[in-house]
Design a protein around this motif. Structure first.
Motif, PDB file in Angstrom:
ATOM      1  N   ALA A  55       0.809  -1.228   0.000  1.00 28.60           N
ATOM      2  CA  ALA A  55       0.000   0.000   0.000  1.00 28.60           C
ATOM      3  C   ALA A  55       0.839   1.273   0.000  1.00 28.60           C
ATOM      4  CB  ALA A  55      -0.984   0.000   1.165  1.00 28.60           C
ATOM      5  N   ILE A  56       1.965   1.249  -0.690  1.00 31.20           N
ATOM      6  CA  ILE A  56       2.729   2.471  -0.915  1.00 31.20           C
ATOM      7  C   ILE A  56       2.200   3.096  -2.206  1.00 31.20           C
ATOM      8  CG2 ILE A  56       5.012   3.445  -1.367  1.00 31.20           C
ATOM      9  CD1 ILE A  56       6.194   1.035   0.122  1.00 31.20           C
ATOM     10  N   PRO A  57       1.674   4.302  -2.198  1.00 34.95           N
ATOM     11  CA  PRO A  57       1.086   4.896  -3.392  1.00 34.95           C
ATOM     12  C   PRO A  57       2.084   4.954  -4.552  1.00 34.95           C
ATOM     13  CG  PRO A  57       0.494   6.166  -1.455  1.00 34.95           C
ATOM     14  CD  PRO A  57       1.522   5.179  -1.012  1.00 34.95           C
ATOM     15  N   LEU A  58       1.564   4.858  -5.759  1.00 34.17           N
ATOM     16  CA  LEU A  58       2.410   4.738  -6.943  1.00 34.17           C
ATOM     17  C   LEU A  58       3.350   5.919  -7.128  1.00 34.17           C
ATOM     18  CD1 LEU A  58       3.356   3.549  -9.607  1.00 34.17           C
ATOM     19  CD2 LEU A  58       1.243   4.379 -10.678  1.00 34.17           C
ATOM     20  N   GLU A  59       2.841   7.140  -7.047  1.00 31.72           N
ATOM     21  CA  GLU A  59       3.687   8.281  -7.387  1.00 31.72           C
ATOM     22  C   GLU A  59       4.892   8.426  -6.460  1.00 31.72           C
ATOM     23  OE1 GLU A  59       3.328  13.015  -8.596  1.00 31.72           O
ATOM     24  OE2 GLU A  59       1.527  11.797  -8.287  1.00 31.72           O
ATOM     25  N   PRO A  60       4.732   8.406  -5.142  1.00 32.54           N
ATOM     26  CA  PRO A  60       5.931   8.473  -4.306  1.00 32.54           C
ATOM     27  C   PRO A  60       6.830   7.254  -4.467  1.00 32.54           C
ATOM     28  CG  PRO A  60       3.973   8.160  -2.951  1.00 32.54           C
ATOM     29  CD  PRO A  60       3.503   8.478  -4.326  1.00 32.54           C
ATOM     30  N   ALA A  61       6.247   6.100  -4.723  1.00 33.02           N
ATOM     31  CA  ALA A  61       7.066   4.905  -4.952  1.00 33.02           C
ATOM     32  C   ALA A  61       7.951   5.090  -6.179  1.00 33.02           C
ATOM     33  CB  ALA A  61       6.172   3.684  -5.119  1.00 33.02           C
ATOM     34  N   LEU A  62       7.379   5.634  -7.249  1.00 34.12           N
ATOM     35  CA  LEU A  62       8.149   5.866  -8.468  1.00 34.12           C
ATOM     36  C   LEU A  62       9.243   6.897  -8.242  1.00 34.12           C
ATOM     37  CD1 LEU A  62       8.618   5.470 -11.512  1.00 34.12           C
ATOM     38  CD2 LEU A  62       6.822   7.191 -11.910  1.00 34.12           C
ATOM     39  N   HIS A  63       8.920   7.968  -7.538  1.00 39.20           N
ATOM     40  CA  HIS A  63       9.944   8.971  -7.220  1.00 39.20           C
ATOM     41  C   HIS A  63      11.074   8.349  -6.396  1.00 39.20           C
ATOM     42  CE1 HIS A  63       8.535  13.046  -8.481  1.00 39.20           C
ATOM     43  NE2 HIS A  63       7.413  12.370  -8.679  1.00 39.20           N
ATOM     44  N   GLY A  64      10.710   7.492  -5.446  1.00 41.72           N
ATOM     45  CA  GLY A  64      11.718   6.822  -4.649  1.00 41.72           C
ATOM     46  C   GLY A  64      12.618   5.943  -5.499  1.00 41.72           C
ATOM     47  N   TRP A  65      12.019   5.221  -6.439  1.00 45.61           N
ATOM     48  CA  TRP A  65      12.798   4.361  -7.343  1.00 45.61           C
ATOM     49  C   TRP A  65      13.775   5.194  -8.173  1.00 45.61           C
ATOM     50  CZ3 TRP A  65      14.119  -0.478  -8.493  1.00 45.61           C
ATOM     51  CH2 TRP A  65      14.699  -0.706  -9.749  1.00 45.61           C
ATOM     52  N   LEU A  66      13.298   6.276  -8.770  1.00 49.90           N
ATOM     53  CA  LEU A  66      14.163   7.116  -9.605  1.00 49.90           C
ATOM     54  C   LEU A  66      15.269   7.770  -8.783  1.00 49.90           C
ATOM     55  CD1 LEU A  66      11.422   8.742 -11.859  1.00 49.90           C
ATOM     56  CD2 LEU A  66      13.246   7.216 -12.639  1.00 49.90           C
ATOM     57  N   HIS A  67      14.928   8.236  -7.586  1.00 51.87           N
ATOM     58  CA  HIS A  67      15.952   8.837  -6.728  1.00 51.87           C
ATOM     59  C   HIS A  67      17.024   7.808  -6.367  1.00 51.87           C
ATOM     60  CE1 HIS A  67      17.879  11.122  -3.508  1.00 51.87           C
ATOM     61  NE2 HIS A  67      17.807  10.000  -2.806  1.00 51.87           N
ATOM     62  N   ALA A  68      16.614   6.592  -6.029  1.00 52.46           N
ATOM     63  CA  ALA A  68      17.572   5.555  -5.656  1.00 52.46           C
ATOM     64  C   ALA A  68      18.490   5.216  -6.825  1.00 52.46           C
ATOM     65  CB  ALA A  68      16.834   4.309  -5.183  1.00 52.46           C
ATOM     66  N   THR A  69      17.928   5.157  -8.034  1.00 50.31           N
ATOM     67  CA  THR A  69      18.743   4.889  -9.221  1.00 50.31           C
ATOM     68  C   THR A  69      19.769   5.994  -9.418  1.00 50.31           C
ATOM     69  OG1 THR A  69      16.897   3.726 -10.271  1.00 50.31           O
ATOM     70  CG2 THR A  69      18.683   4.474 -11.707  1.00 50.31           C
ATOM     71  N   ALA A  70      19.314   7.246  -9.317  1.00 49.17           N
ATOM     72  CA  ALA A  70      20.219   8.383  -9.486  1.00 49.17           C
ATOM     73  C   ALA A  70      21.300   8.378  -8.412  1.00 49.17           C
ATOM     74  CB  ALA A  70      19.426   9.685  -9.435  1.00 49.17           C
ATOM     75  N   ALA A  71      20.913   8.147  -7.169  1.00 50.67           N
ATOM     76  CA  ALA A  71      21.875   8.185  -6.072  1.00 50.67           C
ATOM     77  C   ALA A  71      22.936   7.110  -6.227  1.00 50.67           C
ATOM     78  CB  ALA A  71      21.142   8.023  -4.743  1.00 50.67           C
ATOM     79  N   ASN A  72      22.536   5.921  -6.668  1.00 51.67           N
ATOM     80  CA  ASN A  72      23.511   4.846  -6.847  1.00 51.67           C
ATOM     81  C   ASN A  72      24.520   5.193  -7.929  1.00 51.67           C
ATOM     82  OD1 ASN A  72      24.478   2.008  -6.493  1.00 51.67           O
ATOM     83  ND2 ASN A  72      23.880   1.928  -8.647  1.00 51.67           N
ATOM     84  N   LEU A  73      24.057   5.753  -9.049  1.00 48.62           N
ATOM     85  CA  LEU A  73      24.962   6.084 -10.142  1.00 48.62           C
ATOM     86  C   LEU A  73      25.850   7.275  -9.794  1.00 48.62           C
ATOM     87  CD1 LEU A  73      22.682   5.492 -13.244  1.00 48.62           C
ATOM     88  CD2 LEU A  73      24.450   4.012 -12.309  1.00 48.62           C
ATOM     89  N   VAL A  74      25.314   8.249  -9.073  1.00 47.73           N
ATOM     90  CA  VAL A  74      26.152   9.363  -8.624  1.00 47.73           C
ATOM     91  C   VAL A  74      27.239   8.849  -7.687  1.00 47.73           C
ATOM     92  CG1 VAL A  74      26.189  11.450  -7.203  1.00 47.73           C
ATOM     93  CG2 VAL A  74      24.445  11.182  -8.974  1.00 47.73           C
ATOM     94  N   SER A  75      26.877   7.940  -6.800  1.00 47.08           N
ATOM     95  CA  SER A  75      27.863   7.347  -5.898  1.00 47.08           C
ATOM     96  C   SER A  75      28.967   6.646  -6.675  1.00 47.08           C
ATOM     97  CB  SER A  75      27.180   6.368  -4.937  1.00 47.08           C
ATOM     98  OG  SER A  75      28.115   5.719  -4.111  1.00 47.08           O
TER      99      SER A  75
END
Length: 226
Positions: A143-163
């Motif tokens: 029950a995690i709403p779609l929009e914040p879940a998607l933002h979380g996914w994109l942020h995590a992808t960006a953070a991993n690649l920046v790291s």
């Protein structure tokens, strides 16, 4: 607003400490640093934005949305999962997605169990599973709403690649945060577009990224697996 329990789950699953092995992948960024195309924080920002807006990150974003929306229909969800398992331009980015997908499912079933995850694991045993699709299923099930879940996914992808870029170039930690801050301005538009993109319109236009990934396996010395 996210309920407290949903927020805690999303923060845990997108944390770099979640044991899926994301720190071992660079999505071809190592090649771009090696051949001199990426030298600065601005270069890292541009590379990661290309991944998110036109490359594998974009594919994952659309598949994340489609998988989330199909989570209540096993047949429809499996069709998205099958496409996601094959939608990679190189063997290394396929490994990146599938290994993390399998690890995410295994860890999440133990720490954050749900019958939907168990059912998918039973149906999908032995088949490649994309990380984005598995996390989308977990978000829908918990029950995690779609929009914040998607933002979380994109942020995590960006953070991993920046790291990865910080370690490879190398850059200072402040440069890494500046890159991530710049990417935070691009992510909302990418997420909005992914939410509105039907599966039939999914595609990529990032040949340099794919070539960087294909070339990565021939590097003499490698720190990352992709």
């Amino acid at each position: 607003m996210l309920a407290d329990a949903a927020l805690h789950r999303l923060l845990a699953w997108t944390s770099p400490s979640y044991p899926v092995g994301s720190f071992t992948y660079s999505h071809g960024l190592e090649t771009a640093v090696e051949d001199g195309r990426v030298r600065t924080a601005a270069d890292v920002t541009a590379y990661v934005e290309a991944v998110l807006a036109r490359g594998g990150g974009w594919v994952d974003a659309v598949l994340f949305v489609q998988a989330y929306q199909a989570a209540g229909d096993p047949a429809a969800f499996d069709a998205v999962a099958e496409l996601a398992g094959a939608f990679r331009g190189s063997s290394e980015t396929a490994l990146e997605s599938r290994q993390q997908g399998g690890s995410f499912l295994s860890v999440t079933r133990k720490a954050w169990p749900h019958p939907a995850l168990d059912a998918f694991a039973t149906r999908w045993d032995g088949h490649p599973m994309a990380h984005a699709v598995v996390m989308a299923l977990a978000c829908a099930a918990h029950a995690i709403p779609l929009e914040p879940a998607l933002h979380g996914w994109l942020h995590a992808t960006a953070a991993n690649l920046v790291s990865a870029g910080v370690r490879l170039v190398p850059l200072g930690q402040t440069d890494g945060q500046l890159a991530l801050a710049a990417l935070s301005h691009a992510i909302p538009a990418i997420a909005a577009k992914a939410l509105a993109t039907p599966l039939d319109d999914l595609g990529t236009a990032a040949p340099d990224l794919e070539l960087a990934s294909l070339t990565h396996e021939t590097l003499y010395t490698r720190l990352f697996r992709s």
